[in-house]
Write a protein that holds these residues in place. Structure first.
Motif, PDB file in Angstrom:
ATOM      1  N   GLY A 218       0.998  -1.238   0.029  1.00 19.94           N
ATOM      2  CA  GLY A 218      -0.061  -0.192   0.046  1.00 19.94           C
ATOM      3  C   GLY A 218       0.917   1.395  -0.054  1.00 19.94           C
ATOM      4  O   GLY A 218       0.544   2.382  -0.841  1.00 19.94           O
ATOM      5  N   VAL A 219       1.961   1.019   0.847  1.00 21.86           N
ATOM      6  CA  VAL A 219       2.832   2.401   0.684  1.00 21.86           C
ATOM      7  C   VAL A 219       3.435   2.629  -0.544  1.00 21.86           C
ATOM      8  O   VAL A 219       3.570   3.757  -1.101  1.00 21.86           O
ATOM      9  CB  VAL A 219       3.986   1.949   1.799  1.00 21.86           C
ATOM     10  N   TRP A 220       3.792   1.347  -1.005  1.00 24.67           N
ATOM     11  CA  TRP A 220       4.506   1.549  -2.602  1.00 24.67           C
ATOM     12  C   TRP A 220       3.596   2.211  -3.556  1.00 24.67           C
ATOM     13  O   TRP A 220       3.858   3.014  -4.518  1.00 24.67           O
ATOM     14  CB  TRP A 220       5.035   0.498  -3.118  1.00 24.67           C
ATOM     15  N   GLU A 257     -12.290   6.846   2.903  1.00 27.30           N
ATOM     16  CA  GLU A 257     -13.296   6.502   3.610  1.00 27.30           C
ATOM     17  C   GLU A 257     -12.773   5.670   5.072  1.00 27.30           C
ATOM     18  O   GLU A 257     -12.072   4.704   5.013  1.00 27.30           O
ATOM     19  CB  GLU A 257     -14.056   5.393   2.975  1.00 27.30           C
ATOM     20  N   LEU A 258     -13.087   6.523   6.356  1.00 31.57           N
ATOM     21  CA  LEU A 258     -12.363   6.102   7.293  1.00 31.57           C
ATOM     22  C   LEU A 258     -13.108   5.442   8.508  1.00 31.57           C
ATOM     23  O   LEU A 258     -14.358   4.985   8.255  1.00 31.57           O
ATOM     24  CB  LEU A 258     -11.520   7.277   7.827  1.00 31.57           C
ATOM     25  N   GLY A 259     -12.520   5.739   9.730  1.00 29.40           N
ATOM     26  CA  GLY A 259     -13.200   5.009  10.747  1.00 29.40           C
ATOM     27  C   GLY A 259     -14.706   5.781  11.260  1.00 29.40           C
ATOM     28  O   GLY A 259     -14.739   6.832  10.794  1.00 29.40           O
ATOM     29  N   GLY A 260     -15.456   5.295  11.987  1.00 26.61           N
ATOM     30  CA  GLY A 260     -16.636   5.954  12.650  1.00 26.61           C
ATOM     31  C   GLY A 260     -16.980   5.462  14.059  1.00 26.61           C
ATOM     32  O   GLY A 260     -16.381   4.452  14.570  1.00 26.61           O
TER      33      GLY A 260
HETATM   34  P1  NAD Z   1      -6.278  -0.341   7.969  1.00 22.97           P
HETATM   35  O1  NAD Z   1      -6.430   1.050   7.782  1.00 22.97           O
HETATM   36  O2  NAD Z   1      -5.596  -1.273   8.985  1.00 22.97           O
HETATM   37  O3  NAD Z   1      -5.942  -1.062   6.624  1.00 22.97           O
HETATM   38  C1  NAD Z   1      -6.828  -0.662   5.421  1.00 22.97           C
HETATM   39  C2  NAD Z   1      -5.871  -1.039   4.259  1.00 22.97           C
HETATM   40  O4  NAD Z   1      -4.714  -0.073   4.192  1.00 22.97           O
HETATM   41  C3  NAD Z   1      -5.208  -2.378   4.032  1.00 22.97           C
HETATM   42  O5  NAD Z   1      -5.173  -2.930   2.773  1.00 22.97           O
HETATM   43  C4  NAD Z   1      -3.740  -2.226   4.494  1.00 22.97           C
HETATM   44  O6  NAD Z   1      -2.879  -3.153   4.216  1.00 22.97           O
HETATM   45  C5  NAD Z   1      -3.486  -0.961   4.072  1.00 22.97           C
HETATM   46  N1  NAD Z   1      -2.403  -0.131   4.763  1.00 22.97           N
HETATM   47  C6  NAD Z   1      -1.961  -0.050   6.031  1.00 22.97           C
HETATM   48  N2  NAD Z   1      -0.860   0.755   6.133  1.00 22.97           N
HETATM   49  C7  NAD Z   1      -0.726   1.449   4.952  1.00 22.97           C
HETATM   50  C8  NAD Z   1       0.015   2.584   4.792  1.00 22.97           C
HETATM   51  N3  NAD Z   1       0.914   3.180   5.664  1.00 22.97           N
HETATM   52  N4  NAD Z   1       0.040   2.958   3.396  1.00 22.97           N
HETATM   53  C9  NAD Z   1      -0.924   2.428   2.595  1.00 22.97           C
HETATM   54  N5  NAD Z   1      -1.737   1.448   2.997  1.00 22.97           N
HETATM   55  C10 NAD Z   1      -1.488   0.962   4.077  1.00 22.97           C
HETATM   56  O7  NAD Z   1      -7.827  -0.743   8.089  1.00 22.97           O
HETATM   57  P2  NAD Z   1      -8.345  -2.202   8.514  1.00 22.97           P
HETATM   58  O8  NAD Z   1      -8.106  -2.411   9.991  1.00 22.97           O
HETATM   59  O9  NAD Z   1      -8.262  -2.984   7.390  1.00 22.97           O
HETATM   60  O10 NAD Z   1     -10.104  -1.575   8.412  1.00 22.97           O
HETATM   61  C11 NAD Z   1     -10.656  -1.329   9.522  1.00 22.97           C
HETATM   62  C12 NAD Z   1     -10.912   0.195   9.463  1.00 22.97           C
HETATM   63  O11 NAD Z   1     -11.544   0.575   8.322  1.00 22.97           O
HETATM   64  C13 NAD Z   1     -11.967   0.455  10.530  1.00 22.97           C
HETATM   65  O12 NAD Z   1     -11.712   1.794  11.102  1.00 22.97           O
HETATM   66  C14 NAD Z   1     -13.488   0.893   9.732  1.00 22.97           C
HETATM   67  O13 NAD Z   1     -13.992   1.773  10.422  1.00 22.97           O
HETATM   68  C15 NAD Z   1     -12.573   1.448   8.289  1.00 22.97           C
HETATM   69  N6  NAD Z   1     -13.724   1.466   7.425  1.00 22.97           N
HETATM   70  C16 NAD Z   1     -14.377   2.469   6.830  1.00 22.97           C
HETATM   71  C17 NAD Z   1     -15.122   2.389   5.870  1.00 22.97           C
HETATM   72  C18 NAD Z   1     -15.964   3.886   5.271  1.00 22.97           C
HETATM   73  O14 NAD Z   1     -16.373   3.729   4.431  1.00 22.97           O
HETATM   74  N7  NAD Z   1     -15.703   4.783   5.802  1.00 22.97           N
HETATM   75  C19 NAD Z   1     -15.587   1.069   5.410  1.00 22.97           C
HETATM   76  C20 NAD Z   1     -15.058   0.067   5.840  1.00 22.97           C
HETATM   77  C21 NAD Z   1     -14.132  -0.055   6.872  1.00 22.97           C
END
Ligand code: NAD
Length: 485
Positions: A218-220, A257-260
């Protein structure tokens, strides 16, 4: 004219191996990582861990394919995407089984709904288009706005709805003329690898690429100068890293799209008995691993005691188990990391002595990541269970008496994803809804989504939206043309 061929005989082997798709080829990686069944702990498969060169290759393939893809008309792209929806449909049953196996959600309910909904989404988004807009047309001057594609989009998805959230990104990205490199969560890569494989039978090579791995991949993507946008769904903490990397590399566009920590407010006089099944599903569906799950349930003091009793009674009849068993209502927690976070939160609830009328103890001797349905009775406003996003089957139910105060409590969070208000006086409930700081607020209904309904978080729940015209526009640049007549 669209020249691809597609037949319903398309067969995908769901037993493995699981391969990435780069530039139209199915490829393995130098290393692999294990994917576990959360209900049993067993290894389901080994997934490829993309090397940096492979991620670069996928981006290069997407870049090469993009001008040709963008040169097609909206109708031609629509035909490809519709054929893809058909191909997904033809493989639907295997995708559902795979989803339950790697993610844990019940096959007969949530997993089927997720896959059905995702395919519906692909088919419907394919029908959308962004037409040029004439802003000014005078005798000597024309101004028009055209939406042009961004180029290569990196899509990064989480583990809670891996199929739906991946396809929610793929369809709007492609219809607007971009190409895509998708990186699924390391906890649930298999379904995405499979839908990437299916895509190779439909799209020109390089239009859809899937690379799996850990967070590094994901970072790449976020660091790469040839990626023009990151469409990210995941946690707020990772979203911030994505945004900063996107800015520092090449000022990529981002949709986050993040946490809630969604509040639901039940007003006085609500006929709550009829609502209990809806509120239960809204809080505990997908075992609470849902960004828009109800995570704080505020019930007016006049109803609180009876509500709590009836809610606990309803919830205690629900079954937590293996998602392949048709008797299961809620599956396991998807991964050990999240399970351990819940162990810590449950320990906090216990050590603080909060009242727990249902659940409360995780049986760590079980082989799967099973967490019991847990209800916390009126914990303090500042408790962790109220302030944090648990992402598991645990719900604080809180009594309230003063409307201004409960609205303040609902808003007292860095999150602002969604909320709901429930009450017999619709106008009053709508007035309350206006005062809630969230991207979506439902009144007397919940979790309604639509192709044409923008969805996104306020505050630290995100940036930008998915879905709707606004969501499509986020995959484009506005390009203004001015012509002297
Ligand atoms: P996460 O942030 O740990 O990982 C999400 C993705 O990001 C994974 O594919 C992971 O490998 C990648 N990732 C991790 N570090 C990265 C970086 N530094 N750079 C780029 N990519 C990176 O999240 P999770 O634990 O997989 O999912 C749960 C979270 O997602 C919860 O907080 C939830 O609320 C949120 N979520 C939000 C929505 C929305 O629509 N707002 C929908 C579903 C889930």
């Amino acid at each position: 004219m669209n020249t691809h061929t597609y037949t319903n005989q398309l067969k995908i082997d769901f037993d493995g191996p699981y391969l990435m798709t780069i530039g139209g080829r199915l490829v393995d990686a130098p290393n692999t990582f294990e994917v576990h069944n959360p209900a049993t702990g067993a290894v389901v498969a080994n997934a490829p861990e993309a090397s940096r060169e492979q991620v670069d290759e996928a981006i290069a393939a997407a870049k090469e394919a993009q001008p040709g893809w963008a040169a097609l008309s909206w109708e031609e792209r629509r035909d490809y995407i519709t054929a893809y929806a058909d191909a997904l449909d033809a493989n639907k049953e295997s995708i559902i089984t795979l989803l339950t196996t790697e993610q844990g959600k019940p096959r007969h309910s949530m997993a089927t709904t997720e896959v059905d909904y995702a395919i519906f989404w692909v088919r419907e988004v394919a029908k959308r288009a962004l037409h040029e807009e004439i802003i000014e047309d005078t005798p000597d001057h024309v101004v028009k706005i055209v939406r042009s594609p961004l180029g290569v989009v990196g899509a990064i998805t989480p583990w809670n709805f891996p199929i739906l959230l991946g396809l929610w990104k793929l369809a709007p990205c492609l219809i607007t003329g971009n190409t895509i490199v998708i990186k699924p969560s390391p906890f649930t890569p298999l379904g995405t690898l499979r839908f990437g494989e299916i895509a190779q039978k439909i799209f020109p090579k390089g239009v859809v690429n899937v690379v799996s791995g850990g967070n590094e991949q994901g970072v790449w993507l976020t660091d790469h100068p040839s990626v023009s946008k990151i469409s990210f769904t995941g946690s707020t903490a990772t979203g911030k890293k994505v945004m900063s990397a996107a800015a520092l590399s090449n000022l990529k566009r981002v949709t986050l799209e993040l946490g809630g920590n969604d509040p639901a407010i039940v007003m006085p006089g609500t006929d709550y008995k009829a609502l209990i099944p809806t509120l239960f599903d809204a809080a505990f569906g997908n075992s609470g691993q849902w960004c828009i799950a109800v995570k704080r349930l505020y019930v007016h003091e006049s109803l609180y005691k009876d509500f709590l009793k009836d809610f606990v009674e309803y919830a205690s009849a629900k079954v937590v188990g293996n998602g392949m068993d048709p008797r299961t209502d809620l599956g396991p927690i998807q991964n050990r990391m999240q399970y351990n976070k819940l162990l810590n939160l449950f320990a906090d609830v216990k050590s603080k002595g909060y009242k727990v009328p249902l659940g409360g103890t995780i049986d760590e001797s079980l082989p799967g990541n099973f967490v019991p349905i847990t209800i916390v009775d009126n914990p303090p406003r500042e408790s962790r269970i109220v302030r944090e996003e648990p992402f598991g089957p645990i719900l604080p139910i809180i009594s309230w008496s003063d409307l201004d105060e409960v609205i303040q409590d609902a808003n007292n969070t860095e999150f602002g994803l969604a909320a709901s208000v429930w009450g017999p006086d619709r106008d009053e409930a709508i007035r309350v809804a206006h005062r809630i700081e969230a991207g979506t607020v439902w009144v007397n209904e919940i979790h309604i989504h639509g192709i044409d309904i923008p969805f996104g978080g306020h505050k630290q729940s995100g940036m930008g939206v998915e879905n709707g015209r606004e969501g499509l526009e986020e995959f484009t640049n506005a390009k203004t043309y001015m012509f002297r007549k």
